[in-house]
Enzyme design. Structure first.
Site, mmCIF file in Angstrom:
data_model
loop_
_atom_site.group_PDB
_atom_site.id
_atom_site.type_symbol
_atom_site.label_atom_id
_atom_site.label_comp_id
_atom_site.label_asym_id
_atom_site.label_seq_id
_atom_site.Cartn_x
_atom_site.Cartn_y
_atom_site.Cartn_z
ATOM 1 N N ASP A 223 -4.358 -2.230 -2.139
ATOM 2 C CA ASP A 223 -4.682 -2.880 -0.863
ATOM 3 C C ASP A 223 -5.186 -4.283 -1.185
ATOM 4 O O ASP A 223 -6.190 -4.439 -1.895
ATOM 5 C CB ASP A 223 -5.767 -2.050 -0.145
ATOM 6 C CG ASP A 223 -6.038 -2.559 1.259
ATOM 7 O OD1 ASP A 223 -6.006 -3.795 1.472
ATOM 8 O OD2 ASP A 223 -6.288 -1.720 2.148
ATOM 9 N N TYR B 6 -5.504 -14.012 15.045
ATOM 10 C CA TYR B 6 -4.289 -14.090 14.217
ATOM 11 C C TYR B 6 -3.916 -15.549 13.988
ATOM 12 O O TYR B 6 -3.637 -15.968 12.846
ATOM 13 C CB TYR B 6 -3.128 -13.321 14.874
ATOM 14 C CG TYR B 6 -1.850 -13.438 14.049
ATOM 15 C CD1 TYR B 6 -1.757 -12.830 12.792
ATOM 16 C CD2 TYR B 6 -0.765 -14.183 14.501
ATOM 17 C CE1 TYR B 6 -0.606 -12.956 12.021
ATOM 18 C CE2 TYR B 6 0.383 -14.311 13.738
ATOM 19 C CZ TYR B 6 0.454 -13.690 12.491
ATOM 20 O OH TYR B 6 1.599 -13.831 11.727
ATOM 21 N N SER C 240 3.077 -19.214 9.550
ATOM 22 C CA SER C 240 3.652 -18.814 10.841
ATOM 23 C C SER C 240 3.609 -20.004 11.801
ATOM 24 O O SER C 240 2.796 -20.921 11.617
ATOM 25 C CB SER C 240 2.834 -17.671 11.441
ATOM 26 O OG SER C 240 3.226 -17.404 12.770
ATOM 27 N N VAL D 142 10.254 -13.085 14.074
ATOM 28 C CA VAL D 142 11.154 -12.384 13.146
ATOM 29 C C VAL D 142 11.052 -10.895 13.473
ATOM 30 O O VAL D 142 9.936 -10.358 13.524
ATOM 31 C CB VAL D 142 10.711 -12.567 11.668
ATOM 32 C CG1 VAL D 142 11.802 -12.071 10.725
ATOM 33 C CG2 VAL D 142 10.317 -14.002 11.367
ATOM 34 N N ARG E 279 0.818 -1.212 0.000
ATOM 35 C CA ARG E 279 0.000 0.000 0.000
ATOM 36 C C ARG E 279 0.849 1.259 0.000
ATOM 37 O O ARG E 279 0.411 2.314 -0.440
ATOM 38 C CB ARG E 279 -0.930 0.024 1.228
ATOM 39 C CG ARG E 279 -2.058 -0.983 1.184
ATOM 40 C CD ARG E 279 -2.680 -1.144 2.551
ATOM 41 N NE ARG E 279 -1.677 -1.575 3.514
ATOM 42 C CZ ARG E 279 -1.884 -1.752 4.817
ATOM 43 N NH1 ARG E 279 -3.075 -1.518 5.323
ATOM 44 N NH2 ARG E 279 -0.915 -2.162 5.605
ATOM 45 N N ASN F 212 3.046 -13.038 0.872
ATOM 46 C CA ASN F 212 3.675 -12.635 2.136
ATOM 47 C C ASN F 212 2.875 -11.584 2.907
ATOM 48 O O ASN F 212 2.891 -11.583 4.139
ATOM 49 C CB ASN F 212 5.085 -12.093 1.817
ATOM 50 C CG ASN F 212 5.659 -11.269 2.944
ATOM 51 O OD1 ASN F 212 6.095 -11.803 3.961
ATOM 52 N ND2 ASN F 212 5.643 -9.947 2.807
HETATM 53 P P1 NDP Z 1 5.849 -6.175 8.273
HETATM 54 O O1 NDP Z 1 4.823 -5.402 9.004
HETATM 55 O O2 NDP Z 1 7.270 -5.701 8.330
HETATM 56 O O3 NDP Z 1 5.430 -6.304 6.721
HETATM 57 C C1 NDP Z 1 4.109 -6.595 6.347
HETATM 58 C C2 NDP Z 1 3.923 -6.341 4.858
HETATM 59 O O4 NDP Z 1 2.571 -6.683 4.501
HETATM 60 C C3 NDP Z 1 4.140 -4.888 4.479
HETATM 61 O O5 NDP Z 1 4.903 -4.816 3.303
HETATM 62 C C4 NDP Z 1 2.737 -4.363 4.239
HETATM 63 O O6 NDP Z 1 2.759 -3.392 3.196
HETATM 64 C C5 NDP Z 1 2.012 -5.615 3.736
HETATM 65 N N1 NDP Z 1 0.573 -5.499 3.972
HETATM 66 C C6 NDP Z 1 -0.086 -5.506 5.155
HETATM 67 N N2 NDP Z 1 -1.395 -5.265 4.966
HETATM 68 C C7 NDP Z 1 -1.567 -5.115 3.619
HETATM 69 C C8 NDP Z 1 -2.689 -4.827 2.798
HETATM 70 N N3 NDP Z 1 -3.920 -4.674 3.317
HETATM 71 N N4 NDP Z 1 -2.520 -4.720 1.466
HETATM 72 C C9 NDP Z 1 -1.288 -4.886 0.948
HETATM 73 N N5 NDP Z 1 -0.185 -5.153 1.651
HETATM 74 C C10 NDP Z 1 -0.325 -5.256 2.982
HETATM 75 O O7 NDP Z 1 5.733 -7.667 8.818
HETATM 76 P P2 NDP Z 1 6.483 -9.034 8.420
HETATM 77 O O8 NDP Z 1 7.453 -8.815 7.330
HETATM 78 O O9 NDP Z 1 6.924 -9.636 9.657
HETATM 79 O O10 NDP Z 1 5.232 -9.875 7.901
HETATM 80 C C11 NDP Z 1 5.194 -10.530 6.643
HETATM 81 C C12 NDP Z 1 4.432 -11.833 6.787
HETATM 82 O O11 NDP Z 1 5.140 -12.691 7.664
HETATM 83 C C13 NDP Z 1 3.022 -11.704 7.373
HETATM 84 O O12 NDP Z 1 2.161 -12.558 6.656
HETATM 85 C C14 NDP Z 1 3.193 -12.197 8.807
HETATM 86 O O13 NDP Z 1 1.999 -12.730 9.323
HETATM 87 C C15 NDP Z 1 4.250 -13.270 8.598
HETATM 88 N N6 NDP Z 1 4.999 -13.656 9.781
HETATM 89 C C16 NDP Z 1 5.706 -12.741 10.506
HETATM 90 C C17 NDP Z 1 6.420 -13.153 11.605
HETATM 91 C C18 NDP Z 1 7.156 -12.203 12.494
HETATM 92 O O14 NDP Z 1 7.483 -12.573 13.631
HETATM 93 N N7 NDP Z 1 7.480 -11.012 12.039
HETATM 94 C C19 NDP Z 1 6.482 -14.572 11.990
HETATM 95 C C20 NDP Z 1 5.695 -15.442 11.170
HETATM 96 C C21 NDP Z 1 5.008 -14.991 10.088
HETATM 97 P P3 NDP Z 1 1.972 -1.984 3.248
HETATM 98 O O15 NDP Z 1 1.810 -1.592 4.688
HETATM 99 O O16 NDP Z 1 2.822 -1.059 2.449
HETATM 100 O O17 NDP Z 1 0.678 -2.278 2.572
HETATM 101 C C1 8X3 Z 2 4.234 -14.077 13.938
HETATM 102 C C2 8X3 Z 2 4.947 -14.783 15.042
HETATM 103 O O1 8X3 Z 2 4.662 -15.891 17.290
HETATM 104 O O2 8X3 Z 2 3.820 -13.625 17.066
HETATM 105 O O3 8X3 Z 2 3.490 -14.926 13.145
HETATM 106 O O4 8X3 Z 2 2.682 -15.465 16.051
HETATM 107 S S1 8X3 Z 2 3.961 -14.930 16.418
#
Ligand code: NDP
Ligand code: 8X3
Length: 252
Positions: A60, A153, A140, A186, A34, A87
């Site tokens: 979005d 979640y 996750s 992460v 976004r 992702n």
């Molecule tokens: P970030 O918040 O750093 O990145 C999330 C990304 O998702 C951003 O680029 C954001 O882009 C995009 N996003 C969110 N909502 C929307 C939307 N409505 N439309 C388009 N894009 C969207 O988090 P992570 O990199 O950690 O998360 C990435 C994935 O990894 C997620 O699916 C998360 O559930 C998963 N995950 C994360 C973990 C962690 O501990 N961090 C562990 C396990 C899984 P923008 O805001 O520009 O739209």
């Molecule tokens: C993100 C990691 O452990 O907060 O998916 O669910 S946790």
């Protein structure tokens, strides 16, 4: 010919790191999110650093019509997508069910489950035409286990876990690989988003141990795409060494 990889949510965290990793291997990229300015900056950086072609799609993922329009707007050559990294996603809030915020629930379900479905629905037919392709869902540990206050979640990530299996079953006859990468903690903007900008609370999540870095996830995501065509990693759970399960963390 260079591969074409589409990464949703490339403006931050895991998606951003994947964009860097795949571009460093010469993939042409379609990046989505976004935040337009971040997409533009990333696009310029990748083109300059790695000499690859990059196309940004700013929408979005919760809006199905926008997803369809964005994919339809791709020039024909760019529709030959080799790899889709689903992702984009988020956690919003960390409340027990009885005080859960309905808008947070809608946002997580609409993004993590329905957004992933919209993207897959738009791109799977393009892969079927080519009789090849690889869909990688970022799940996750929350899709394997449930932790206190993780309710919705965790449910969305359990849905990603189930959908990964269902999509694989439906696409097996077309030679399309379907994988899930399921990380533990992460350090990205994830917790800042979950705690709605409370950076101190977000920082606490990663204190006292070494969490995974977005680059670690990018590395394994790229790795699963490098295996021979007859090999599919169905499911890869990756954790910080200090994290034994969703709830057991060894902190100093
Ligand atoms: P970030 O918040 O750093 O990145 C999330 C990304 O998702 C951003 O680029 C954001 O882009 C995009 N996003 C969110 N909502 C929307 C939307 N409505 N439309 C388009 N894009 C969207 O988090 P992570 O990199 O950690 O998360 C990435 C994935 O990894 C997620 O699916 C998360 O559930 C998963 N995950 C994360 C973990 C962690 O501990 N961090 C562990 C396990 C899984 P923008 O805001 O520009 O739209
Ligand atoms: C993100 C990691 O452990 O907060 O998916 O669910 S946790």
């Amino acid at each position: 010919m260079n591969k074409i990889t589409l990464i949703t949510g490339a403006t931050s965290g895991i998606g951003y790191a994947c964009a860097q990793r795949f571009a460093s291997e010469g993939h042409n990229l379609i990046i989505t999110g976004r935040r337009k300015e971040r997409l533009n900056n990333l696009s310029s950086e990748l083109k300059e650093k790695y000499g690859v072609n990059v196309l940004s799609l700013n929408f979005d993922i919760r809006e199905q019509k926008k997803v369809v329009e964005a994919i339809a707007s791709l020039p024909d050559d760019w529709k030959k997508i080799d790899i889709l990294v689903n992702n984009a996603g988020l956690a919003a809030g960390l409340n027990p069910i009885q005080t859960g915020v309905i808008d947070d629930w809608e946002q997580m379900i609409d993004t993590n489950v329905k957004g992933l479905l919209y993207m897959t629905r738009a791109i799977a037919p393009l892969m079927i035409e080519q009789l090849r392709g690889h869909i990688i869902n970022i799940g996750s540990i929350a899709g394997k286990e449930v932790y206190p206050n993780g309710n919705v979640y965790c449910a969305t990530k359990h849905a990603v876990n189930a959908l990964t299996k269902g999509i694989r079953i439906d696409l097996v006859q077309h030679g399309i690989r379907v994988s899930q990468i399921a990380p533990g903690a992460v350090e990205t903007e994830f917790s800042e988003v979950r705690f709605k900008g409370d950076t101190e609370k977000a920082r606490q999540v990663y204190r006292g141990y070494e969490p995974l870095h977005a680059e670690d996830i990018a590395e394994v995501t790229y790795y699963v795409t490098t295996l021979p065509a007859h090999v599919t990693v169905n499911d890869l759970v990756i954790m910080p060494t200090a994290q034994a399960s969703a709830t057991v963390m060894h902190k100093e």
